[in-house]
Design a protein around this motif. Structure first.
Motif, PDB file in Angstrom:
ATOM      1  N   UNK A  99       0.860  -1.181   0.000  1.00 41.92           N
ATOM      2  CA  UNK A  99       0.000   0.000   0.000  1.00 41.92           C
ATOM      3  C   UNK A  99       0.888   1.220   0.000  1.00 41.92           C
ATOM      4  N   UNK A 100       0.589   2.212  -0.774  1.00 42.21           N
ATOM      5  CA  UNK A 100       1.280   3.481  -0.595  1.00 42.21           C
ATOM      6  C   UNK A 100       0.321   4.591  -0.948  1.00 42.21           C
ATOM      7  N   UNK A 101       0.297   5.585  -0.110  1.00 39.60           N
ATOM      8  CA  UNK A 101      -0.640   6.675  -0.285  1.00 39.60           C
ATOM      9  C   UNK A 101      -0.104   7.859   0.476  1.00 39.60           C
TER      10      UNK A 101
ATOM     11  N   UNK B 190       1.549  18.932  -4.431  1.00 38.03           N
ATOM     12  CA  UNK B 190       1.077  18.470  -5.731  1.00 38.03           C
ATOM     13  C   UNK B 190       0.107  17.303  -5.551  1.00 38.03           C
ATOM     14  N   UNK B 191       0.483  16.438  -4.647  1.00 40.76           N
ATOM     15  CA  UNK B 191      -0.361  15.273  -4.390  1.00 40.76           C
ATOM     16  C   UNK B 191      -1.666  15.691  -3.712  1.00 40.76           C
TER      17      UNK B 191
ATOM     18  N   UNK C 122      -4.299  16.824  -5.973  1.00 36.74           N
ATOM     19  CA  UNK C 122      -4.990  15.712  -6.628  1.00 36.74           C
ATOM     20  C   UNK C 122      -6.032  15.084  -5.695  1.00 36.74           C
TER      21      UNK C 122
ATOM     22  N   UNK D  77     -10.025  14.892  -6.125  1.00 34.65           N
ATOM     23  CA  UNK D  77     -10.733  13.614  -6.118  1.00 34.65           C
ATOM     24  C   UNK D  77     -11.828  13.585  -5.051  1.00 34.65           C
ATOM     25  N   UNK D  78     -11.573  14.164  -3.893  1.00 36.41           N
ATOM     26  CA  UNK D  78     -12.548  14.097  -2.798  1.00 36.41           C
ATOM     27  C   UNK D  78     -13.313  15.402  -2.594  1.00 36.41           C
TER      28      UNK D  78
ATOM     29  N   UNK E 208     -11.263  -0.615   2.749  1.00 39.30           N
ATOM     30  CA  UNK E 208     -10.248   0.422   2.531  1.00 39.30           C
ATOM     31  C   UNK E 208     -10.858   1.673   1.904  1.00 39.30           C
ATOM     32  N   UNK E 209     -12.158   1.704   1.738  1.00 40.53           N
ATOM     33  CA  UNK E 209     -12.808   2.855   1.097  1.00 40.53           C
ATOM     34  C   UNK E 209     -13.636   3.633   2.117  1.00 40.53           C
TER      35      UNK E 209
END
Ligand code: FMN
Lengths: 407, 168
Positions: free
Chosen positions: A19-21, A52-53, A56, A60-61, A253-254
């Protein structure tokens, strides 16, 4: 009304499951609340790379963001999702970033490693996050008219200055000392204790098919805050909602939406015995220990099971190596005496398989962890005799804890 | 690499898992897929002579597939003939029909729809990230099928180029 979230936006890596986030407590809570449908403004520190991340993630959210820049974002790396993380790029206390100032109606605040947040709010939910010495909400001049604290058992004992204190005593003392309307103490498989209106109420944890641990605490805080500050639910109702919505995260995981949560069904874990003193359940830890890798696993499993108050009987630790005459009668007696068995089955060690078969013949529940053998013919006998089988280590550990509180 | 990571994150990264009895977990990714099965995989060759890399959407990692540089180069040559773009990353969509067949009797058309949707999402995300994206209009057979997996479990369902927009 919008909820302002202030907390870390950190890199997270886990080796197994891979996992990477970049989330951190702040980012995750912001994403969870926004996905549930409440407008979120997320305040945090970012490096040029994490900024930058974040843009994004924000797109997305659908988050509004307010960032202050730092050189490098804090990074967490976990060997597995129940392991203690390595934490990199934490600035030493004197060179932390200047505190963020937040004056809003509804604020969720997480302690941060690279800086601090001074909050003035009508409603605030606070999770100190600091594993070494949890800091009180008001210690930096923060103030809220209605304050809720979300703590784990250890943090509660530290904050209350009662290293051996039970949850209710700690909660009551903290509420008084810190002028908190609500104090929630998370207790794993036992659920959570909610202290409000001078009363303690217990809300359950919910059972899921999978367990993904990283970020579950963040989600609990997020959902409690959403329910308490936005839906204006009573503290215990809000905490129960948070427990269920967190189960959804742990399972998938959501992040849940009102619709997906509606259709998800998670049975509550109902402890058989709430009377004090609780007699610790005995888990027999079956598994080979012939080389370092195997011993490492036994060591991890033992520590994780013990950390929630289970009594673990481990042949490696408690009986040792010896001749058949010396050790086998002791092993067998320990199986007879235990309440349930956790078995590490990869490698198909004959000793382990004998032990778990013996335990099943005595009708003891058996939880099997096997990454490699799942779905192969090798586990047919175990499957056919009602063992619970998991390929994921964390899920197997949790299944054992749940079994223990329910048996 | 950052551009590629951002692209894969926005388009393909798994957001949520749901247990199923099909033999694998169902996945929710930004782009939809028939039955949440996601039987179309994404491969990337960043530069010529490199191996194909497989995008693991759950872990958000690129995993190198050792020994595939020769087949990847054949695919790159085919791409070059259509659109010369030596510096672009080559993207391949590879279907695993058996995965869809775990649930559906005739998965064929579903796989093509999944592949089309994925290309569409790539285009939109590239636009958002100010990158250049060019679907090549070829399936990539047999480079992405038999050449990659002798047992014939894979099938090429599209190729595309991804690069930085060249200004000036
Ligand atoms: C030892 C430790 C310290 C942490 N400190 C912070 C912190 O200061 N601020 C923050 O926002 N998150 C912090 N986190 C949260 C991590 O970034 C990550 O979101 C968290 O570990 C997710 O798992 P949890 O919700 O189960 O705690 C910390 C986590 C750990 C384990």
């Amino acid at each position: 009304m919008a909820i302002h979230v202030v907390g870390g936006f950190y890199e997270e890596r886990c080796t197994r499951p891979a996992w990477s986030h970049t989330f951190g407590s702040g980012g995750r809570a912001a994403a969870a609340i926004a996905t549930y449908g409440t407008e979120v403004i997320f305040h945090t520190y970012t490096s040029p790379k994490s900024q930058r991340y974040l843009e994004m993630v924000a797109a997305a959210y659908k988050l509004d963001i307010q960032t202050n820049s730092i050189e490098r974002a804090v990074a967490f790396s976990y060997l597995h999702d129940l392991a203690n993380p390595h934490i990199a790029h934490v600035p030493p206390a004197p060179s932390r970033a200047a505190p963020l100032q937040i004056q809003q109606d509804n604020v969720v605040r997480f302690g941060m490693l690279e800086g601090n947040a001074i909050v003035q709010a009508q409603w605030a939910v606070y999770d100190p996050q600091n594993q070494e010495a949890p800091v009180a909400f008001g210690a930096n001049g923060s103030h809220a008219k209605h304050l809720a604290l979300v703590l784990n058992s250890w943090e509660a004992q530290q904050m209350a200055g009662l290293p051996e204190g039970d949850a209710q005593t700690c909660a009551c003392k903290i509420a008084q000392e810190q002028h908190a309307e609500v104090v929630i103490i998370k207790q794993g498989a036992q659920g959570a204790l909610v202290w409000a209106n001078q009363r303690a109420t217990q809300v359950p944890a919910y059972r899921t098919q999978n367990v993904w641990k990283i970020g579950s605490g963040d989600c609990f805080v997020a959902y409690f805050a959403q329910a308490w500050m936005e839906q204006k639910l009573a503290p215990t109702v809000a905490a129960d909602f948070a427990s269920r919505a967190t189960a959804y995260y742990v399972d998938t995981k959501g992040f849940a939406t009102p619709e997906t949560l509606e259709t998800a069904h998670y049975p509550p874990i109902s402890p058989k015995n709430r009377q004090l003193p609780v007699v610790p359940k005995k888990v027999y830890l079956a598994g080979p220990f012939f080389h370092l890798g195997q011993i490492w696993l036994i060591e991890q499993a033992r520590t994780l099971l013990q950390s929630t108050g289970l009594q673990v009987i481990s042949p490696f630790h408690d009986i040792g190596l010896g001749t058949a005459e010396d050790v086998v009668p002791l092993d067998i007696q320990a199986i007879k005496d235990c309440d349930l068995v956790f078995a590490a089955v990869d490698g198909l060690d004959p000793g382990t398989i004998f032990e778990l078969g013996y335990a099943r013949s005595l009708d003891k529940p058996v939880v099997i962890y096997s990454e490699v053998q799942v779905g192969t013919e090798s586990l047919k006998m175990m499957q056919g005799t009602g063992c619970e089988i998991y390929a994921n280590f964390t899920t197997a550990i949790y299944a054992t804890r749940w079994r223990a509180v329910e048996s | 690499m950052d551009d590629l990571a951002a692209m894969l994150e926005l388009c393909c990264r798994t957001r949520e898992l749901q247990a199923s009895d099909l033999g694998f977990d169902l996945e929710f990714r930004p782009h939809p897929s028939a039955g949440a099965i996601h039987s179309v995989h994404t491969l990337v060759q960043r530069e010529i002579d490199e191996d194909w890399m497989y995008y693991d959407a759950q872990a958000h990692q690129l995993v190198s597939l050792p020994g595939t540089s020769a087949v990847a180069n054949v695919a790159r040559n085919a791409a070059d003939e259509l659109v010369p773009a030596t510096n672009a990353s080559l993207i391949a969509l590879v279907a695993e029909p058996d995965k869809a067949a775990a649930k559906y009797k005739s998965p064929g058309s579903l796989i093509w729809r999944d592949a089309g949707v994925l290309l569409g999402y790539f285009s939109i995300c590239a636009e958002a990230l100010a990158l250049s994206f060019c679907p090549l209009g070829i399936t990539g057979q047999p480079m992405l099928g038999r050449d990659l997996d002798e047992q014939g479990r894979l099938c090429g369902v599209g190729m595309a180029l991804l690069g930085r927009t060249h200004l000036g």
